[in-house]
Design a protein around this motif. Sequence first.
Motif, PDB file in Angstrom:
ATOM      1  N   ILE A 113       0.835  -1.204   0.000  1.00 49.32           N
ATOM      2  CA  ILE A 113       0.000   0.000   0.000  1.00 49.32           C
ATOM      3  C   ILE A 113       0.866   1.249   0.000  1.00 49.32           C
ATOM      4  O   ILE A 113       0.617   2.206  -0.740  1.00 49.32           O
ATOM      5  N   ARG A 114       1.925   1.248   0.812  1.00 50.41           N
ATOM      6  CA  ARG A 114       2.826   2.405   0.855  1.00 50.41           C
ATOM      7  C   ARG A 114       3.537   2.605  -0.483  1.00 50.41           C
ATOM      8  O   ARG A 114       3.749   3.733  -0.921  1.00 50.41           O
ATOM      9  N   LEU A 115       3.917   1.512  -1.138  1.00 51.56           N
ATOM     10  CA  LEU A 115       4.557   1.621  -2.452  1.00 51.56           C
ATOM     11  C   LEU A 115       3.596   2.174  -3.494  1.00 51.56           C
ATOM     12  O   LEU A 115       3.988   2.986  -4.336  1.00 51.56           O
ATOM     13  N   ILE A 116       2.341   1.774  -3.443  1.00 49.81           N
ATOM     14  CA  ILE A 116       1.332   2.299  -4.370  1.00 49.81           C
ATOM     15  C   ILE A 116       1.117   3.787  -4.130  1.00 49.81           C
ATOM     16  O   ILE A 116       1.057   4.586  -5.074  1.00 49.81           O
ATOM     17  N   ILE A 117       1.031   4.179  -2.859  1.00 53.85           N
ATOM     18  CA  ILE A 117       0.861   5.601  -2.533  1.00 53.85           C
ATOM     19  C   ILE A 117       2.057   6.408  -3.032  1.00 53.85           C
ATOM     20  O   ILE A 117       1.900   7.487  -3.617  1.00 53.85           O
ATOM     21  N   SER A 118       3.270   5.882  -2.821  1.00 45.34           N
ATOM     22  CA  SER A 118       4.473   6.585  -3.285  1.00 45.34           C
ATOM     23  C   SER A 118       4.480   6.739  -4.801  1.00 45.34           C
ATOM     24  O   SER A 118       4.838   7.798  -5.331  1.00 45.34           O
ATOM     25  N   THR A 119       4.081   5.692  -5.507  1.00 46.76           N
ATOM     26  CA  THR A 119       4.036   5.744  -6.963  1.00 46.76           C
ATOM     27  C   THR A 119       3.026   6.784  -7.443  1.00 46.76           C
ATOM     28  O   THR A 119       3.326   7.586  -8.344  1.00 46.76           O
ATOM     29  N   LEU A 120       1.850   6.790  -6.860  1.00 47.41           N
ATOM     30  CA  LEU A 120       0.832   7.768  -7.246  1.00 47.41           C
ATOM     31  C   LEU A 120       1.279   9.196  -6.948  1.00 47.41           C
ATOM     32  O   LEU A 120       1.049  10.115  -7.754  1.00 47.41           O
ATOM     33  N   LEU A 121       1.933   9.391  -5.815  1.00 43.59           N
ATOM     34  CA  LEU A 121       2.410  10.733  -5.478  1.00 43.59           C
ATOM     35  C   LEU A 121       3.523  11.187  -6.422  1.00 43.59           C
ATOM     36  O   LEU A 121       3.586  12.363  -6.792  1.00 43.59           O
ATOM     37  N   THR A 153       3.111  12.895   1.407  1.00 45.76           N
ATOM     38  CA  THR A 153       4.101  11.814   1.391  1.00 45.76           C
ATOM     39  C   THR A 153       4.683  11.583   2.778  1.00 45.76           C
ATOM     40  O   THR A 153       4.859  10.445   3.197  1.00 45.76           O
ATOM     41  N   THR A 154       4.954  12.649   3.487  1.00 43.88           N
ATOM     42  CA  THR A 154       5.496  12.522   4.834  1.00 43.88           C
ATOM     43  C   THR A 154       4.516  11.806   5.755  1.00 43.88           C
ATOM     44  O   THR A 154       4.901  10.914   6.513  1.00 43.88           O
ATOM     45  N   ILE A 155       3.257  12.168   5.677  1.00 45.88           N
ATOM     46  CA  ILE A 155       2.260  11.575   6.570  1.00 45.88           C
ATOM     47  C   ILE A 155       2.000  10.110   6.230  1.00 45.88           C
ATOM     48  O   ILE A 155       1.934   9.261   7.127  1.00 45.88           O
ATOM     49  N   PHE A 156       1.824   9.784   4.963  1.00 42.68           N
ATOM     50  CA  PHE A 156       1.397   8.442   4.592  1.00 42.68           C
ATOM     51  C   PHE A 156       2.525   7.466   4.283  1.00 42.68           C
ATOM     52  O   PHE A 156       2.289   6.264   4.229  1.00 42.68           O
ATOM     53  N   VAL A 157       3.740   7.949   4.084  1.00 44.08           N
ATOM     54  CA  VAL A 157       4.841   7.045   3.726  1.00 44.08           C
ATOM     55  C   VAL A 157       6.002   7.148   4.712  1.00 44.08           C
ATOM     56  O   VAL A 157       6.430   6.146   5.290  1.00 44.08           O
ATOM     57  N   LEU A 158       6.518   8.333   4.921  1.00 45.51           N
ATOM     58  CA  LEU A 158       7.737   8.487   5.706  1.00 45.51           C
ATOM     59  C   LEU A 158       7.518   8.217   7.195  1.00 45.51           C
ATOM     60  O   LEU A 158       8.297   7.490   7.817  1.00 45.51           O
ATOM     61  N   ILE A 159       6.484   8.767   7.788  1.00 45.64           N
ATOM     62  CA  ILE A 159       6.240   8.562   9.217  1.00 45.64           C
ATOM     63  C   ILE A 159       5.963   7.091   9.536  1.00 45.64           C
ATOM     64  O   ILE A 159       6.539   6.563  10.491  1.00 45.64           O
ATOM     65  N   PRO A 160       5.106   6.368   8.771  1.00 53.95           N
ATOM     66  CA  PRO A 160       4.950   4.932   9.060  1.00 53.95           C
ATOM     67  C   PRO A 160       6.243   4.140   8.901  1.00 53.95           C
ATOM     68  O   PRO A 160       6.497   3.197   9.656  1.00 53.95           O
ATOM     69  N   LEU A 161       7.078   4.525   7.946  1.00 53.53           N
ATOM     70  CA  LEU A 161       8.362   3.859   7.770  1.00 53.53           C
ATOM     71  C   LEU A 161       9.249   4.057   8.997  1.00 53.53           C
ATOM     72  O   LEU A 161       9.827   3.104   9.529  1.00 53.53           O
TER      73      LEU A 161
END
Length: 180
Positions: A113-121, A153-161
């Motif tokens: 899911i995070r990879l899909i979000i990153s790709t879309l962003l 991107t920070t909220i949905f990808v970086l912080i969970p990472l």
Amino acid sequence: MTSYLTKILEKYKLQENLEWQVDEKRESIINEMKNITHENYYSALFAFMDLTASKDKKFIGTINNNGFVIRKRIKPFDFMPIMAKVTAEFKNVDGKTKLIAKVNGMRIILLVIRLIISTLLCLLVLLVVIESLIPPIGEVNPFPDLLILVFITTIFVLIPLLLGQRNVRNMKTELNKIFE
């Protein structure tokens, strides 16, 4: 496919494999783990049920003779809980008992899911940059849009990472205190 995603998890320190040489008998380790673990469903989905667990229990999970699956107990007012899941099993190697554990800070489905979000962003960033380069629309400043995308991107990808890496580190420290 899952082996490739597992390699990604290991590369970004969201999953770690641990190994301990067990000098004690398997039964004593199992009894010690049962003393500090509340036998309950280990999924983080039911984390609110941790409030019913006894205060002297450190972990929630299931323990049997072959190994265990645990996670850290969430306490009241615990604003940064450790949600990493530990799957461990006992193995006999060269006549010695070893405890082999895998600490998971993020599940594979969440990674996808995070990879899909990153790709879309990334595609949205590309569209914003292209839009700013087209002559009739080119007078529009792309920086506010880019800042919004960086924030998302920070909220949905970086912080969970970063939280997943922190969870793995803290759970590894907790387990090292117990088994060493």
